[in-house]
Each structure stands twice: as structure tokens, then as C-alpha cells.
Design an enzyme around this catalytic site. Structure first.
Site, mmCIF file in Angstrom:
data_model
loop_
_atom_site.group_PDB
_atom_site.id
_atom_site.type_symbol
_atom_site.label_atom_id
_atom_site.label_comp_id
_atom_site.label_asym_id
_atom_site.label_seq_id
_atom_site.Cartn_x
_atom_site.Cartn_y
_atom_site.Cartn_z
ATOM 1 N N CYS A 2 2.129 -18.979 -28.125
ATOM 2 C CA CYS A 2 2.109 -17.535 -27.864
ATOM 3 C C CYS A 2 1.661 -16.861 -29.150
ATOM 4 C CB CYS A 2 3.489 -17.026 -27.497
ATOM 5 S SG CYS A 2 4.200 -17.849 -26.088
ATOM 6 N N ARG A 27 -4.259 -17.729 -28.209
ATOM 7 C CA ARG A 27 -3.048 -18.562 -28.309
ATOM 8 C C ARG A 27 -2.279 -18.581 -27.011
ATOM 9 N NH1 ARG A 27 -1.363 -19.421 -33.543
ATOM 10 N NH2 ARG A 27 0.763 -19.669 -32.818
ATOM 11 N N TRP A 75 2.030 -17.654 -23.497
ATOM 12 C CA TRP A 75 1.665 -18.870 -22.761
ATOM 13 C C TRP A 75 3.004 -19.397 -22.271
ATOM 14 C CZ3 TRP A 75 2.745 -24.074 -22.614
ATOM 15 C CH2 TRP A 75 1.869 -24.873 -21.870
ATOM 16 N N ASN A 101 7.759 -16.769 -30.338
ATOM 17 C CA ASN A 101 6.859 -17.888 -30.082
ATOM 18 C C ASN A 101 7.630 -19.156 -30.391
ATOM 19 O OD1 ASN A 101 4.734 -19.686 -29.763
ATOM 20 N ND2 ASN A 101 4.055 -19.425 -31.882
ATOM 21 N N GLY A 102 7.748 -20.044 -29.409
ATOM 22 C CA GLY A 102 8.472 -21.300 -29.620
ATOM 23 C C GLY A 102 9.340 -21.600 -28.401
ATOM 24 N N GLU A 487 -14.396 -37.463 -26.023
ATOM 25 C CA GLU A 487 -14.459 -36.059 -26.434
ATOM 26 C C GLU A 487 -15.349 -35.258 -25.492
ATOM 27 O OE1 GLU A 487 -12.847 -34.152 -28.122
ATOM 28 O OE2 GLU A 487 -14.142 -32.443 -28.533
ATOM 29 N N LYS A 491 -14.104 -32.020 -23.315
ATOM 30 C CA LYS A 491 -14.775 -30.703 -23.362
ATOM 31 C C LYS A 491 -15.069 -30.216 -21.959
ATOM 32 C CE LYS A 491 -14.020 -29.477 -26.555
ATOM 33 N NZ LYS A 491 -13.186 -30.410 -27.233
ATOM 34 N N GLU A 494 -11.772 -29.404 -19.804
ATOM 35 C CA GLU A 494 -10.874 -28.310 -20.212
ATOM 36 C C GLU A 494 -11.512 -26.933 -20.061
ATOM 37 O OE1 GLU A 494 -9.629 -28.056 -24.277
ATOM 38 O OE2 GLU A 494 -11.428 -29.005 -24.997
ATOM 39 N N HIS A 510 -15.093 -53.233 -15.366
ATOM 40 C CA HIS A 510 -13.725 -53.708 -15.093
ATOM 41 C C HIS A 510 -12.977 -52.746 -14.185
ATOM 42 C CE1 HIS A 510 -14.202 -56.930 -17.993
ATOM 43 N NE2 HIS A 510 -14.769 -56.055 -18.796
ATOM 44 N N LYS A 609 -4.717 -22.276 -27.619
ATOM 45 C CA LYS A 609 -5.400 -22.888 -28.759
ATOM 46 C C LYS A 609 -4.463 -23.745 -29.589
ATOM 47 C CE LYS A 609 -8.812 -23.670 -31.514
ATOM 48 N NZ LYS A 609 -9.882 -24.564 -31.026
HETATM 49 C C1 AGP Z 1 -9.458 -29.466 -27.935
HETATM 50 O O1 AGP Z 1 -10.632 -28.969 -27.304
HETATM 51 C C2 AGP Z 1 -8.209 -28.995 -27.274
HETATM 52 N N1 AGP Z 1 -8.175 -27.583 -27.259
HETATM 53 C C3 AGP Z 1 -6.946 -29.665 -27.750
HETATM 54 O O2 AGP Z 1 -7.030 -30.996 -27.282
HETATM 55 C C4 AGP Z 1 -6.674 -29.720 -29.272
HETATM 56 O O3 AGP Z 1 -7.597 -30.573 -29.898
HETATM 57 C C5 AGP Z 1 -5.268 -30.307 -29.465
HETATM 58 O O4 AGP Z 1 -4.342 -29.429 -28.884
HETATM 59 C C6 AGP Z 1 -4.901 -30.543 -30.934
HETATM 60 O O5 AGP Z 1 -4.895 -29.321 -31.605
HETATM 61 P P1 AGP Z 1 -4.833 -29.339 -33.210
HETATM 62 O O6 AGP Z 1 -6.090 -30.013 -33.696
HETATM 63 O O7 AGP Z 1 -4.773 -27.892 -33.612
HETATM 64 O O8 AGP Z 1 -3.609 -30.107 -33.625
#
Ligand code: AGP
Length: 614
Positions: A2, A27, A75, A101-102, A487, A491, A494, A510, A609
Site C-alpha cells: 500500500c 504500490r 492493495w 501499510n503492512g 522472465e 512479463k 502479469e 518431457h 509494485k
Molecule cells: C516483476 O515484473 C514483478 N512485478 C515481481 O515479480 C517482482 O519482480 C517481485 O515482486 C520482486 O520484487 P523486488 O525485486 O522489488 O524484490
């Protein structure tokens, strides 16, 4: 997960709070709210489900006056996104408001105890328990707001970054943190509070990063005071921010994600600046050179991270084993922290995190430190919790990454890990001068190679129209580019919500090959490296089953273009750093498909984020 913002000073708080929420919206964005104490001493709270823009519309006809206030963009962790669960939460007497936040792990126990004392609750959140606990302590002990907050924080278990205001003391804001980030901006006769520096930089570059178990007492026209939850005086350590406002704006791009993809020419330049000798014959990382024995005597290296950072870690492990010849293992931080791992004093743990606030990674670091390991951080956000918790480290220096989907941070992480592997190899004598120079000079050429690769953008935008309504994707890669496949799949899923899986190319036969048909395209990362021939046969296996193939190949490849359906050519680059270049088309493909689908690429659904909760 958040974002929180606070203000007290000589200006109207509302505009500052809302602008700050916009800066923190990445966030979390399922609801938002503000609370201000107006000149008549009345606490006004407005909150609404949805993004900050919807809160602004809701506040149009409201009394938004007041020079002290707090705000929040959410969030959801406890309680679904709704008006009633949105922050700020407030006391029963309507005088105290809190943003948080938490997560409070013992909120249910506290809630039951408060209910036994007649306390009533309107939301399902853990945060409402905290403000009701503060109110209960304040009235039961007849104490100040500060004492009530401090006592409440000594009763809660969990992570918090909070800001609290009370209409009975309108000249004070109380802020506190434990395991969730909180930054205080020191202005002229005004003070700002935020989850990170981005809402603050418009007004001041003087900041204080609150530390765990610290409480800030922010009183109008008085110097900032900081104490601990044990009521001991703390030092106020004012630092100067190196962020600029322009870094936080879109700079003419339609989305932060596209801006950050195109920034990679410059961000990789910033990432290597001062760390590679001009002639490419040496690497200079103080995190290594200041602790040579740790790396010379390292029995093994453990890499802990999450998400995209974990993918970078997989590449880092190959780089370290290749150049430094130290056994290296990569763990999801969330698994590592609960696996009761065997950690030895001669272990070196590398924690990778863009935000520097990921709860699982932070917990993994603390576990490793408790058991005597040396912990090295690879972070982007200066002064972040992970950067401060590790023994040493290397910042990737790619600037604020606002888009939820990590792009420039990933390429920055891989670049730093390449330099780290070379630096350790240089120290241990396990990499020849020729090899080091070849790779180091390739790192120095990355900015130009990225600029060239970004020219694929129009071709990829056109290609994405073909695949907009596909429901599944397979991503294949080998060696250094197996993590690139993971990766690329992350991308896509998400930001476009299309299911995608990354696999080692040889693993396809496999099982996953059963999925292949004309409805399931395959992206294959196939640069000209030692495994090129093997990947060609993997592509032929896909084609033989009617699958379509998008192949990322090295410019000049004549074999794969003859069999693949679509070809994206990248410039030649040594295998060890090819994931940095291969990432560019993977990022652009995900971006354009998501845009074609009308998705919100900067704030994808259900995501945030910085994952500062478990
Ligand atoms: C990456 O596109 C994602 N948003 C997510 O997997 C991110 O890499 C992950 O939450 C780790 O975040 P950080 O690198 O800030 O620790």
C-alpha cells in the site's frame, strides 16, 4: 503493498496528499482515502473503492480544508476492496485517524479483546484494530496520543508503516514503522511522510528514513523528534535525495512501462558507470573489494529473491559458477525462509530486490544473518530496508521503476550480477584477463546494443496484433536464456493476463509438448551460442506439431528464419550477457500484446509494485 502519505505545515494538505497518492498508486490501487483536520478542528475522512481519480471525484463537493492530513492507496490484504475497508480508519469517537501499510498478525486476538471491552468494528481490516486499540489505551490510561500509539505498537505483532492524526491535537502527526518502509521529508515549516520518496521530491530533498521500531513525532513548527517503541531517544539522520522529479514522470511515453523499456540504454550506462575500467581489464565493485576474504573463502553462494529478481538470480548463478567457480544455488526467498535451511558461516548470501522492501526477501536475509552468513544486497532503491539490512552490496542505479512489471531493473540486476561474477573471479584468479576483458567490454557496449535492439519496437507492435487473443503461450530457452524464457513468460502473464509458461527448451519433450497445437504459440530465445543447434531441433519439434514459433535470433542467422513463423533479430553479444539483450523483445512483446488487449500495463490487476507483506 500500500502507499501512505502525510503532511503537516503551512499549505493546504489535500492537494499534496492526493498528488502523493498518485505517485504511490503503483504500490496498490484497489481503494484510496484521505483524512484532514479542518481549521475548526473537525476530522474529515473521505475514502472510496477504486483508483485515486475516483477518490478525487468523490471529494469534489466535500470540505477538504486543513493543513494537516494523511492519505492511503490500498492493495487489499485483510478484507476485500470496498469503501468500508479503505483507509484511513478511525476511532469510535471519530477523532483519531490512521493509515497503515503492512499486516498485523495478531489483529484477531487484539480485536476479540477490544470487543470484550465493548469496542465495535465496522471493517474487516487489521488496521481498524490498531486505531481502536490506540483509542482504548488513550482513554483507559488517560495518556497522550504518542504514549497510546507507542503502547499499542508494543502490543501488535507484524509489519507496519503508519501515520496517525488526532483532532484533539491538530498540530501533531505520529508516524512509525516496522518492516514496512516510511520516509519523512523535512521542508521549511512543513513535514511530509510517505512510503517512498516519490511524493516528497517535489517539495524537499532532505529526508529521514525511519528505522524499524522507531516513532516520529512531527509537530508543527518544531524540529522532528524520533524515539523508539521502548521510549528511547533516537538520532534524526537527515539525508539528501538523489532522485529528480522528471524521473517520476512519463516523459512523453504513454506508459511508465514503455518509458522504462526505452530507458534501458541509459540505465545500463548508469549501472556500469565507474565499475569497469575504461579499457575493460578490471571490475571495480567496492562490495567485493572491501570484503575480499568473504569471497575468497566462500564455501558456496546462495541467491534469494522473488519474481523477476529470482529470474535474474538464476542468470547470476550461472555467471558466478562460470567466472568465479563457487557453487551457487538460487532459492525463492519465500521458500528459503521456511525451509529450515542449512546455512554455514562461510556462506555468502546474495539478496536481489528492486524495491528493497520485499517481505520474503527481507526475512530470508535476517535468517541468513542470524546464522552467520555474509549477506550481499543487489537493490535499486537507495536506503531501502534490504539495502540497509545487508552487510554490503551494489545498487543497480536504474532510477525509480514505477511500472509494476519490472523491466529496466531486471536488465540492471543481470548487469550487476555479471560484474559481480567477474569481480569475484578477478579476486580468486578463476577468470582469465582475456575472458574478463571480453565480457567487460561487451558490458560496456550494452547501451549501444540496447539502442539497436529497441528498433524492433515497430515490428513487435505489428506482430502483437497476431497474438492478442491467444490464451496460452510457451516460452523456451536454454543455458543462460532458460531464465529469459521464465522472465518473458512472467512479463506476458502479469500485464496481459494470458497464461504463459517458461521452460528449458529441451524439457519440452518431457511433457509440455503435448500442449502444442496451432492455438498455442511458442516464443523461443535462440541466440547464436553453444546450444544453438539444440534449440533448432526444439523449434522443429514445435513446428512438426503445428505450433507457431516466434524466434529471437542473432542477426545473420539463416537457419532459424527458414523454419520459424516470426523472427526477431538481436545484435551479436557474448552468451553470458545475452539475457540483457534478449529481454528487450520479450518486454516489448508483452507490452504490445497487453496494450492490444486494453490492459492497464502500469497497474495490472491484483498486483502491486512492492510486495511488503507475505
Ligand atoms: C516483476 O515484473 C514483478 N512485478 C515481481 O515479480 C517482482 O519482480 C517481485 O515482486 C520482486 O520484487 P523486488 O525485486 O522489488 O524484490
Amino acid at each position: 503493498m500500500c502507499g501512505i502519505v502525510g503532511y503537516i505545515g503551512h499549505r493546504e494538505a489535500y492537494d499534496i496528499l492526493v498528488k502523493g497518492l498518485h505517485r504511490l498508486e503503483y504500490r496498490g490501487y484497489d481503494s484510496a482515502g484521505v483524512a484532514m483536520i479542518n481549521p475548526e478542528g473537525k476530522l474529515n475522512i473521505y475514502k472510496h473503492t477504486g483508483k485515486v481519480a475516483e477518490l478525487e471525484a468523490f471529494c469534489q463537493s466535500k470540505d477538504i480544508t486543513g493543513t494537516v492530513g494523511i492519505a492511503h492507496t490500498r492493495w487489499a490484504t485483510h478484507g476485500e476492496p470496498s469503501d468500508v475497508n479503505a483507509h484511513p480508519h478511525y476511532s469510535t469517537n471519530g477523532k483519531i485517524a490512521i493509515v497503515h501499510n503492512g499486516t498485523i498478525e495478531n489483529y484477531n486476538v487484539l480485536k476479540q479483546a477490544l470487543m470484550q471491552h465493548g469496542c465495535e468494528f465496522v471493517s474487516q481490516t487489521d488496521t481498524e484494530v490498531v486505531v481502536k486499540l490506540i483509542e482504548y489505551i488513550q482513554s483507559n490510561n488517560n495518556c497522550t496520543l504518542l504514549d497510546a500509539v507507542r503502547e499499542a505498537l508494543n502490543q501488535v505483532i507484524g509489519a507496519y508503516a503508519i501515520a496517525v492524526i488526532d483532532s484533539d491535537c491538530p498540530d501533531t502527526v505520529i508516524a512509525a514503522r516496522k518492516s514496512s518502509p516510511l520516509v519523512i521529508g523535512i521542508g521549511d515549516d512543513e513535514t511530509f511522510i510517505a512510503s517512498d520518496a516519490s511524493p516528497i521530491i517535489d517539495y524537499t530533498n532532505r529526508v529521514v528514513y525511519l528505522r524499524d521500531n522507531e516513532i516520529a513525532i512531527i509537530t508543527r513548527d518544531e524540529p522532528l523528534k524520533v524515539i523508539t517503541t521502548d521510549n528511547e531517544e533516537s538520532t534524526v539522520d537527515i539525508q539528501t535525495l538523489r532522485m529528480s522529479v522528471s524521473q517520476l514522470e512519463k516523459g512523453g511515453y504513454p506508459h511508465f512501462m514503455l518509458k522504462e523499456i526505452f530507458e534501458q540504454t541509459n540505465t545500463i550506462f548508469d549501472c556500469i558507470r565507474g565499475r569497469i575500467a575504461a579499457d575493460g581489464t578490471a571490475i571495480k565493485l567496492s562490495g567485493v573489494s572491501d570484503h575480499p576474504d568473504r569471497f575468497i573463502n566462500a564455501g558456496r553462494i546462495l541467491i534469494v529473491a522473488c519474481g523477476t529478481s529470482w529470474h535474474a538470480g538464476l542468470i547470476g548463478a550461472r555467471l558466478i559458477e562460470n567466472f568465479a567457480r563457487i557453487p551457487t544455488r538460487v532459492e525463492y526467498a519465500s521458500e528459503f525462509r521456511y525451509a529450515n535451511p542449512v546455512i554455514r558461516p562461510d556462506d555468502v548470501v546474495i539478496a536481489i530486490s528492486q524495491s528493497g522492501e520485499t517481505a520474503d526477501t527481507l526475512a530470508a536475509i535476517k535468517l541468513a544473518k542470524e546464522q552467520g552468513a555474509f549477506v550481499y544486497g543487489v537493490c535499486n532503491v537507495v536506503g531501502s530496508s534490504i539495502a540497509r539490512e545487508t552487510h554490503t552490496g551494489t545498487y543497480i542505479h536504474v532510477g525509480p521503476e514505477i511500472g509494476v512489471a519490472s523491466t529496466k531493473a531486471f536488465t540492471g540486476q543481470v548487469t550487476v550480477l555479471a560484474m559481480l561474477a567477474l569481480a569475484i573471479g578477478q579476486l580468486k584468479g578463476t577468470v582469465s584477463k582475456e575472458q574478463l576483458t571480453e565480457v567487460a567490454r561487451s558490458l560496456q557496449s550494452l547501451p549501444a546494443l540496447i539502442t539497436e535492439t529497441l528498433k524492433l519496437n515497430p515490428q513487435i507492435e505489428k506482430l502483437s496484433a497476431t497474438y492478442t487473443y491467444v490464451r496460452n503461450f510457451l516460452y523456451l530457452g536454454r543455458g543462460y536464456n532458460y531464465p529469459s524464457a521464465l522472465e518473458g513468460a512472467l512479463k506476458l502473464k502479469e500485464i496481459s493476463y494470458i497464461h504463459a509458461e517458461g521452460y528449458p527448451a529441451a524439457e519440452m519433450k518431457h511433457g509440455p509438448i503435448a500442449l502444442i497445437d496451432k492455438e498455442m504459440p511458442t516464443v523461443v530465445i535462440a541466440p547464436d551460442d553453444d546450444l544453438h543447434e539444440k534449440v533448432i531441433s526444439n523449434i522443429q519439434q514445435v513446428k512438426a506439431r503445428g505450433g507457431s514459433v516466434i524466434a529471437i535470433v542473432t542477426k545473420g542467422d539463416t537457419t532459424i528464419p527458414a523454419i520459424a513463423d516470426h523472427v526477431l533479430e538481436i545484435p551479436p553479444v557474448p552468451e553470458a550477457i545475452s539475457p540483457v539483450i534478449a529481454a528487450i523483445p520479450l518486454q516489448l512483446l508483452a507490452y504490445h500484446i497487453a496494450i492490444m488487449k486494453g490492459c492497464n500495463v502500469d497497474m495490472p490487476r491484483n498486483l502491486a509494485k512492492s510486495v511488503t507483506v507475505e
